[in-house]
Enzyme design. Structure first.
Site, mmCIF file in Angstrom:
data_model
loop_
_atom_site.group_PDB
_atom_site.id
_atom_site.type_symbol
_atom_site.label_atom_id
_atom_site.label_comp_id
_atom_site.label_asym_id
_atom_site.label_seq_id
_atom_site.Cartn_x
_atom_site.Cartn_y
_atom_site.Cartn_z
ATOM 1 N N HIS A 112 -4.949 3.476 7.322
ATOM 2 C CA HIS A 112 -4.377 4.627 6.634
ATOM 3 C C HIS A 112 -2.910 4.843 7.007
ATOM 4 O O HIS A 112 -2.401 5.957 6.939
ATOM 5 C CB HIS A 112 -5.201 5.895 6.888
ATOM 6 C CG HIS A 112 -6.561 5.838 6.261
ATOM 7 N ND1 HIS A 112 -6.756 5.595 4.920
ATOM 8 C CD2 HIS A 112 -7.795 5.959 6.800
ATOM 9 C CE1 HIS A 112 -8.051 5.593 4.659
ATOM 10 N NE2 HIS A 112 -8.707 5.795 5.766
ATOM 11 N N ASP A 147 -2.355 -0.947 6.292
ATOM 12 C CA ASP A 147 -3.285 -1.317 5.223
ATOM 13 C C ASP A 147 -2.788 -2.521 4.436
ATOM 14 O O ASP A 147 -3.583 -3.360 3.995
ATOM 15 C CB ASP A 147 -3.485 -0.131 4.275
ATOM 16 C CG ASP A 147 -4.371 0.939 4.890
ATOM 17 O OD1 ASP A 147 -4.863 0.714 6.004
ATOM 18 O OD2 ASP A 147 -4.558 2.000 4.268
ATOM 19 N N ASP A 203 0.857 -1.187 0.000
ATOM 20 C CA ASP A 203 0.000 0.000 0.000
ATOM 21 C C ASP A 203 0.891 1.234 0.000
ATOM 22 O O ASP A 203 2.030 1.193 0.507
ATOM 23 C CB ASP A 203 -0.919 0.013 1.235
ATOM 24 C CG ASP A 203 -1.884 1.182 1.209
ATOM 25 O OD1 ASP A 203 -2.783 1.191 0.359
ATOM 26 O OD2 ASP A 203 -1.715 2.107 2.033
ATOM 27 N N GLU A 252 0.941 5.600 0.680
ATOM 28 C CA GLU A 252 0.315 6.850 1.114
ATOM 29 C C GLU A 252 0.932 7.961 0.278
ATOM 30 O O GLU A 252 2.150 7.965 0.026
ATOM 31 C CB GLU A 252 0.558 7.101 2.610
ATOM 32 C CG GLU A 252 -0.005 6.015 3.518
ATOM 33 C CD GLU A 252 -1.510 5.864 3.454
ATOM 34 O OE1 GLU A 252 -2.175 6.845 3.033
ATOM 35 O OE2 GLU A 252 -2.020 4.786 3.772
#
Length: 628
Positions: free
Chosen positions: A583, A588, A448, A450
């Site tokens: 998050h 995640d 994942d 960000e």
């Protein structure tokens, strides 16, 4: 009565069929013979009583002939069913072979099945008895072993219910301890949860008005945990209250010496001797310490424990970073008291970034807030002071200094390399074609990202998290996590999602420095993500194009087409996966991995057993045609 009605119904049906056949035959024979038909009709009218009597005699004769055969067949079938019922309670019963041949064959088959069932039951009973005997022997050995231990030993299931304990535990915890009772009613639940994060470390607690030292060890496979209890040793140091009283008396002695020196000239030699004694006493007091409640823990583990405690007790999901040189520091602190103090301090805060650095013989923890730092809670002050450290607030930062030392290097003897954590060797076989590879035979990388925003053409990556998944086994010890300096401010809307600010990321590696490690981590694996098209758009812009991609968002639409909510947290709740670190890139990625592991059996039930079949099914979904 039912059999009689069935017989009469069958007889009537037979007459109807027979009468129909005779009538049809006469009709065909008498075609074109009008005179003969009229003559037969006249004879029938004249001889009607005789014909009816003959028909009745025929019915009686037919009934007499068919009655034993028909009802006998029913009786034989019913008798076989009743005899067979006895086999349910007595498999050794033998069925009588009576009636028609087909019923005798059925009786033989039932008898054979009953004999095989009896043999299987005997085998199962023998194995159960053997297992019970072995279990009883092991229980006796275990009871004898722990029964003579001076420490209290309690075995509990994941819910905290007591499964086993020894007499020492009963003496320490009192009458409230019992099999089936909750251990959480006797010991601090939060302390037990914290202690399980540091297996084997010693913690002090209070119960029944007395101090106890406890250690908690989780059992393999999440089957529960073991608690070891003992009374704290009193010889290791003086009680802290006694030390304070001695220090007060020492201060009074010093004041008396100063008064003697000032007021009484003749007492100066005596005062000098008293001053020297007071100095020596002060030096000895400095060397005396109260019994320590602290355990030495690696700084890396300490930050993980603090993060978990803040998520659990304060609902705060902190950003974490630990300097490389600080990872091997051993910090002596009461980790439970420190975690409680931090949680109490951050109770009203939603965002915080925790940074750890080494400074000589100290671990410097810095908590950065998006607003002025809150005042430290008394519990935090007490925990830091008892560890011999210090803390202070400075603008938007709260600083903690904790005593630490370099972990000693361990020189292990040479030996064979450690065995890999592989649970099914078939999972390591290289498939001939990736498309035909079974879902459980592949190594995946759940990942994942960000980012600073939602536009892959303009925004930048600020965090990468990834974990390996072997088949349906999430390898939590094989993870990659990196914070990335985007080289630009982060919009507030994005900060509110992942909690990362540019101030937190300044000085971190740039993306081009992180990508080589990420490339190496995903090599020879199948990528796995939730809403992965978004993440892949950022990776492609960075030069990483690594198909195929398994997307749990598409799999959710494939498995649950009629459900409305396919968000990652909704899927996690549906599959019983804890929602932790939402998050954050690694949080995640771990949730995505756990969700996928639970999706694989459902995909197999739908006939989607290979990677090619799953990807082909996903390609036909409307959502798969969306492009970023």
């Amino acid at each position: 009565m039912k059999e009689v009605l069935r017989f009469l119904g069958a007889l009537l049906l037979g007459l109807v069929l027979l009468g129909g056949a005779v009538g049809l035959g006469l009709f065909l024979l008498l075609q074109g013979e009008e005179a003969l038909v009229q003559e037969l009709a006249r004879l029938a009218r004249e001889k009607l009583p005789l014909l009816l009597f003959a028909l009745l005699l025929f019915l009686l004769a037919l009934a007499a002939l068919l009655h034993p055969l028909f009802l006998g067949y029913l009786a034989a079938t019913r008798a076989l069913g009743q005899e067979a019922q006895a086999l349910l309670v007595n498999p050794g019963h033998r069925l009588p072979l009576r009636g028609p041949l087909e019923l005798q064959a059925l009786a033989r088959l039932i008898q054979r099945l009953a004999e095989e069932k009896a043999a299987l039951e005997e085998e199962v009973a023998a194995r159960v008895a053997e297992a019970k005997a072995l279990l009883e022997r092991e229980r006796s050995v275990l009871s004898a072993l722990i029964g003579h231990l001076p420490q209290g030993v309690v075995l509990a299931n994941p819910k905290g219910q007591v499964l086993l304990y020894n007499p020492s535990a009963r003496r320490l915890l009192g009458e409230g301890l019992g099999v089936g009772k909750s251990l959480f009613a006797l010991l601090d639940r939060e302390l037990l949860v914290h202690a399980l994060g540091l297996p084997g470390e010693r913690f002090l607690t209070q119960t029944r008005g007395r101090a106890l030292a406890l250690r908690a060890v989780p059992l393999q496979g999440e089957e529960g945990f073991l608690v070891i209890l003992e009374a704290p040793e009193e010889e290791k140091g003086l009680d802290e209250t006694v030390l304070h009283r001695l220090k007060d008396k020492l201060a009074g002695l010093k004041a008396l010496v100063e008064l003697l020196e000032a007021e009484v000239q003749e007492a100066r030699p005596l005062a000098q001797a008293a001053r020297e004694a007071a100095s020596e006493l002060a030096r000895l007091l400095q060397e005396l310490k109260p019994p320590s409640e602290a355990a030495e823990v690696l700084a890396e583990d300490l930050l993980t424990l603090l993060s978990q405690a803040l998520e659990r007790e304060a609902g705060v999901h902190p950003g974490l970073v630990l300097a490389e040189e600080a990872k091997t520091l051993l910090v002596q602190v009461d980790t439970y008291a420190l975690a409680r103090g931090l949680a109490a301090t951050l109770k009203e805060n939603e965002e915080v970034f925790l940074k750890g650095e080494g400074e000589g013989g100290l671990l410097h923890l810095t908590l950065t807030f998006p607003h002025p730092a809150p005042p430290p809670h008394p519990l935090l002050k007490e925990a830091v002071e008892r560890a011999g450290g210090s803390l202070w607030a400075e603008g938007s930062r709260l600083h903690l200094l904790l005593p630490a030392r370099k972990a000693p290097k361990l020189f292990l003897p040479e030996g064979p390399p450690p065995r890999a954590a592989v649970f099914d060797l078939a999972l390591l076989q290289v498939p001939e074609a990736l498309e035909e590879a079974p879902l459980e035979g592949l190594l995946y990388t759940a990942f994942d990202l960000e980012t600073t925003g939602l536009d892959p053409a303009k925004d930048a990556i600020v965090s990468i998290g990834a974990v390996h998944v072997l088949g349906t086994r999430v390898l939590r010890h094989e993870v990659l996590e990196a914070l990335v300096d985007p080289g630009r401010p982060i919009p507030k809307a994005s900060q509110e999602i992942h909690g990362l600010t540019w101030e937190m990321l300044q000085g971190k590696p740039r993306l081009e420095e992180v990508l080589p490690a990420f490339r190496a981590f995903i090599e020879d694996t199948v990528l796995l993500a939730h809403n992965g098209a978004f993440d892949m758009a950022f990776l492609k812009r960075a030069g990483i194009d690594h198909p195929p991609l398994v997307d749990t968002l598409l799999l959710a639409h494939l498995l649950f087409p009629d459900l409305k909510d396919h968000r990652l947290e909704a899927l996690a709740e549906r599959f019983g996966v804890p929602v932790l670190g939402r998050h954050t890139a690694l949080g995640d990625a771990l949730m995505t991995a756990e969700v996928f592991a639970r999706m694989v059996p459902l995909l197999k039930e739908r006939g989607l057993r290979t990677l090619g079949a799953v990807l082909y099914a996903c390609e036909r979904l409307p959502l798969a045609k969306l492009r970023y």
